[in-house]
Design a protein around this motif. Sequence first.
Motif, PDB file in Angstrom:
ATOM      1  N   UNK A 120      77.241 -39.263   4.332  1.00  0.00           N
ATOM      2  CA  UNK A 120      77.332 -38.403   5.524  1.00  0.00           C
ATOM      3  C   UNK A 120      75.968 -38.123   6.172  1.00  0.00           C
ATOM      4  N   UNK A 121      74.869 -38.330   5.405  1.00  0.00           N
ATOM      5  CA  UNK A 121      73.521 -38.071   5.944  1.00  0.00           C
ATOM      6  C   UNK A 121      73.116 -39.123   6.980  1.00  0.00           C
ATOM      7  N   UNK A 122      73.706 -40.317   6.879  1.00  0.00           N
ATOM      8  CA  UNK A 122      73.346 -41.401   7.806  1.00  0.00           C
ATOM      9  C   UNK A 122      74.116 -41.214   9.109  1.00  0.00           C
ATOM     10  N   UNK A 123      73.419 -41.204  10.260  1.00  0.00           N
ATOM     11  CA  UNK A 123      74.130 -41.021  11.529  1.00  0.00           C
ATOM     12  C   UNK A 123      75.225 -42.083  11.692  1.00  0.00           C
ATOM     13  N   UNK A 124      76.379 -41.664  12.209  1.00  0.00           N
ATOM     14  CA  UNK A 124      77.525 -42.573  12.316  1.00  0.00           C
ATOM     15  C   UNK A 124      77.186 -43.826  13.120  1.00  0.00           C
ATOM     16  N   UNK A 125      76.346 -43.657  14.170  1.00  0.00           N
ATOM     17  CA  UNK A 125      76.010 -44.842  14.986  1.00  0.00           C
ATOM     18  C   UNK A 125      75.135 -45.843  14.212  1.00  0.00           C
ATOM     19  N   UNK A 126      74.568 -45.409  13.064  1.00  0.00           N
ATOM     20  CA  UNK A 126      73.762 -46.322  12.235  1.00  0.00           C
ATOM     21  C   UNK A 126      74.617 -47.111  11.243  1.00  0.00           C
ATOM     22  N   UNK A 127      75.910 -46.816  11.186  1.00  0.00           N
ATOM     23  CA  UNK A 127      76.808 -47.559  10.290  1.00  0.00           C
ATOM     24  C   UNK A 127      77.544 -48.586  11.137  1.00  0.00           C
ATOM     25  N   UNK A 128      77.207 -49.851  10.906  1.00  0.00           N
ATOM     26  CA  UNK A 128      77.597 -50.913  11.826  1.00  0.00           C
ATOM     27  C   UNK A 128      78.583 -51.846  11.122  1.00  0.00           C
ATOM     28  N   UNK A 171      52.632 -42.532   7.039  1.00  0.00           N
ATOM     29  CA  UNK A 171      53.393 -42.379   8.280  1.00  0.00           C
ATOM     30  C   UNK A 171      54.657 -43.228   8.176  1.00  0.00           C
ATOM     31  N   UNK A 172      55.840 -42.568   8.245  1.00  0.00           N
ATOM     32  CA  UNK A 172      57.025 -43.388   8.006  1.00  0.00           C
ATOM     33  C   UNK A 172      58.009 -43.444   9.167  1.00  0.00           C
ATOM     34  N   UNK A 173      57.588 -42.994  10.359  1.00  0.00           N
ATOM     35  CA  UNK A 173      58.535 -43.075  11.485  1.00  0.00           C
ATOM     36  C   UNK A 173      58.786 -44.521  11.906  1.00  0.00           C
ATOM     37  N   UNK A 174      57.870 -45.438  11.544  1.00  0.00           N
ATOM     38  CA  UNK A 174      58.073 -46.859  11.848  1.00  0.00           C
ATOM     39  C   UNK A 174      58.763 -47.612  10.707  1.00  0.00           C
ATOM     40  N   UNK A 175      59.137 -46.886   9.659  1.00  0.00           N
ATOM     41  CA  UNK A 175      59.787 -47.530   8.522  1.00  0.00           C
ATOM     42  C   UNK A 175      61.297 -47.383   8.617  1.00  0.00           C
ATOM     43  N   UNK A 176      61.973 -48.508   8.484  1.00  0.00           N
ATOM     44  CA  UNK A 176      63.437 -48.541   8.594  1.00  0.00           C
ATOM     45  C   UNK A 176      64.027 -49.246   7.376  1.00  0.00           C
ATOM     46  N   UNK A 177      65.280 -48.938   7.115  1.00  0.00           N
ATOM     47  CA  UNK A 177      65.983 -49.606   6.024  1.00  0.00           C
ATOM     48  C   UNK A 177      67.332 -50.104   6.523  1.00  0.00           C
ATOM     49  N   UNK A 223      62.171 -43.084   3.353  1.00  0.00           N
ATOM     50  CA  UNK A 223      62.567 -43.337   4.747  1.00  0.00           C
ATOM     51  C   UNK A 223      63.537 -42.260   5.212  1.00  0.00           C
ATOM     52  N   UNK A 224      63.292 -41.673   6.390  1.00  0.00           N
ATOM     53  CA  UNK A 224      64.202 -40.630   6.877  1.00  0.00           C
ATOM     54  C   UNK A 224      65.604 -41.187   7.161  1.00  0.00           C
ATOM     55  N   UNK A 225      66.633 -40.352   6.950  1.00  0.00           N
ATOM     56  CA  UNK A 225      68.027 -40.808   7.060  1.00  0.00           C
ATOM     57  C   UNK A 225      68.333 -41.400   8.431  1.00  0.00           C
ATOM     58  N   UNK A 226      67.680 -40.873   9.480  1.00  0.00           N
ATOM     59  CA  UNK A 226      67.982 -41.406  10.827  1.00  0.00           C
ATOM     60  C   UNK A 226      67.450 -42.826  11.014  1.00  0.00           C
ATOM     61  N   UNK A 227      66.566 -43.283  10.099  1.00  0.00           N
ATOM     62  CA  UNK A 227      66.042 -44.662  10.163  1.00  0.00           C
ATOM     63  C   UNK A 227      66.728 -45.590   9.154  1.00  0.00           C
ATOM     64  N   UNK A 228      67.787 -45.091   8.528  1.00  0.00           N
ATOM     65  CA  UNK A 228      68.528 -45.911   7.565  1.00  0.00           C
ATOM     66  C   UNK A 228      69.816 -46.400   8.232  1.00  0.00           C
ATOM     67  N   UNK A 229      70.027 -47.728   8.159  1.00  0.00           N
ATOM     68  CA  UNK A 229      71.215 -48.346   8.746  1.00  0.00           C
ATOM     69  C   UNK A 229      72.051 -48.979   7.638  1.00  0.00           C
ATOM     70  N   UNK A 230      73.344 -49.029   7.861  1.00  0.00           N
ATOM     71  CA  UNK A 230      74.255 -49.734   6.942  1.00  0.00           C
ATOM     72  C   UNK A 230      74.968 -50.807   7.750  1.00  0.00           C
ATOM     73  N   UNK A 231      74.930 -52.043   7.260  1.00  0.00           N
ATOM     74  CA  UNK A 231      75.715 -53.107   7.892  1.00  0.00           C
ATOM     75  C   UNK A 231      76.803 -53.504   6.893  1.00  0.00           C
ATOM     76  N   UNK A 232      78.047 -53.440   7.358  1.00  0.00           N
ATOM     77  CA  UNK A 232      79.176 -53.657   6.464  1.00  0.00           C
ATOM     78  C   UNK A 232      80.274 -54.357   7.237  1.00  0.00           C
TER      79      UNK A 232
END
Length: 360
Positions: A75-83, A2-8, A53-62
């Motif tokens: 482009x697969x990572x939602x824009x709001x997840x790129x911080x 089950x990976x809905x609770x898994x984030x990156x 991990x699904x793309x919607x649970x992947x975040x980028x901090x930059x």
Amino acid sequence: MENKNQYCVIMAGGIGSRFWPMSTQKNPKQFQDILGTGRTMIQQTFDRISKLIPAENIFVITNKEYIDISHQQLPQVPLENIVGEPVMKNTAACNLYMLNKIEQKNPAANIIILPADHLILKEDIFLKKVESAFEITKENDYLITLGIKPTRPDTGYGYIQFMDKKNETYFKVKTFTEKPDLEIAKTFLESGDFLWNAGIFIWNVKSIKKAFEELLPEMTQQFSECEYNSDAENECIEKIYPKVNKISIDNGILEKAKNVYVIPADLGWSDLGTWTSVYENAAKDDNQNAFKSKHILTYNSTGTIIKLKNNNKAAIIDGLEDYIVIDTEKALLICPKDNDQLIKDYVLELKNFKKGEKFM
């Protein structure tokens, strides 16, 4: 699993000044295809972890100025997840920021923290180890790090000393040591109970939040002022970031916490921190020279890495042994591989030239 609770969280804020002149302020190394594989470092990091991990649970901090390039490359990572961070504050602040954002979305989250610019050749082993780590953090109040079995007494890495086994998979961490000198690194290697610190961490929201509250209470308080995943978040972050202490997650949390465990992993790993490490991982010709272009001729030269910005340019290299030759539109670097740790210093001096900034 089950990976809905898994984030990156992919950390992608560095400037990579040791990779000058290819890595610049405008285009740091994580957004470049350093090894000539067809994918940039951050894209390879995403490709790897997106198998778990699904793309919607992947975040980028930059850094704020790299939001657009991060979005173009992932482009697969939602824009709001790129911080974007307004200023660079080392890794404790960015981890706490992302922890708060993810906790607001899912208080049961398990998070893996990945640097954007590492090479991992043994992907299957990496994914197995990450799955094991998620199983452990789901059930336990542990902070997990992946430790790499050292192959040489390297002074450029941090070291993790482990002690009693919890089981065959993971060990309790006894000490963290930042970049030791050569003699100490040699004793670490001989003792057999030290691993390289790869900067890859796995924990659940509750455990890491508790660690921040205990060990970095002032920073925790500062970040608690913001309302995350809301219109007000950005303005609040802009306000608090300049006041936040500049400290790494290693120094601020992991060196002091009592519940840190390590999973030893043979991942074919390199942090690709220097041109020498790129050379070590690149394909080489019969004279142990590494280059991609068809128009390079070498004579009496061995152990040299050559990178040309323009592959239609010809280069003739005669009499260079163990050198770095990097040519870009704006700059040329020629230096012995032994001096690759000095490239940061070269760049600082170049900045002092009149209009030196334009070469960065």
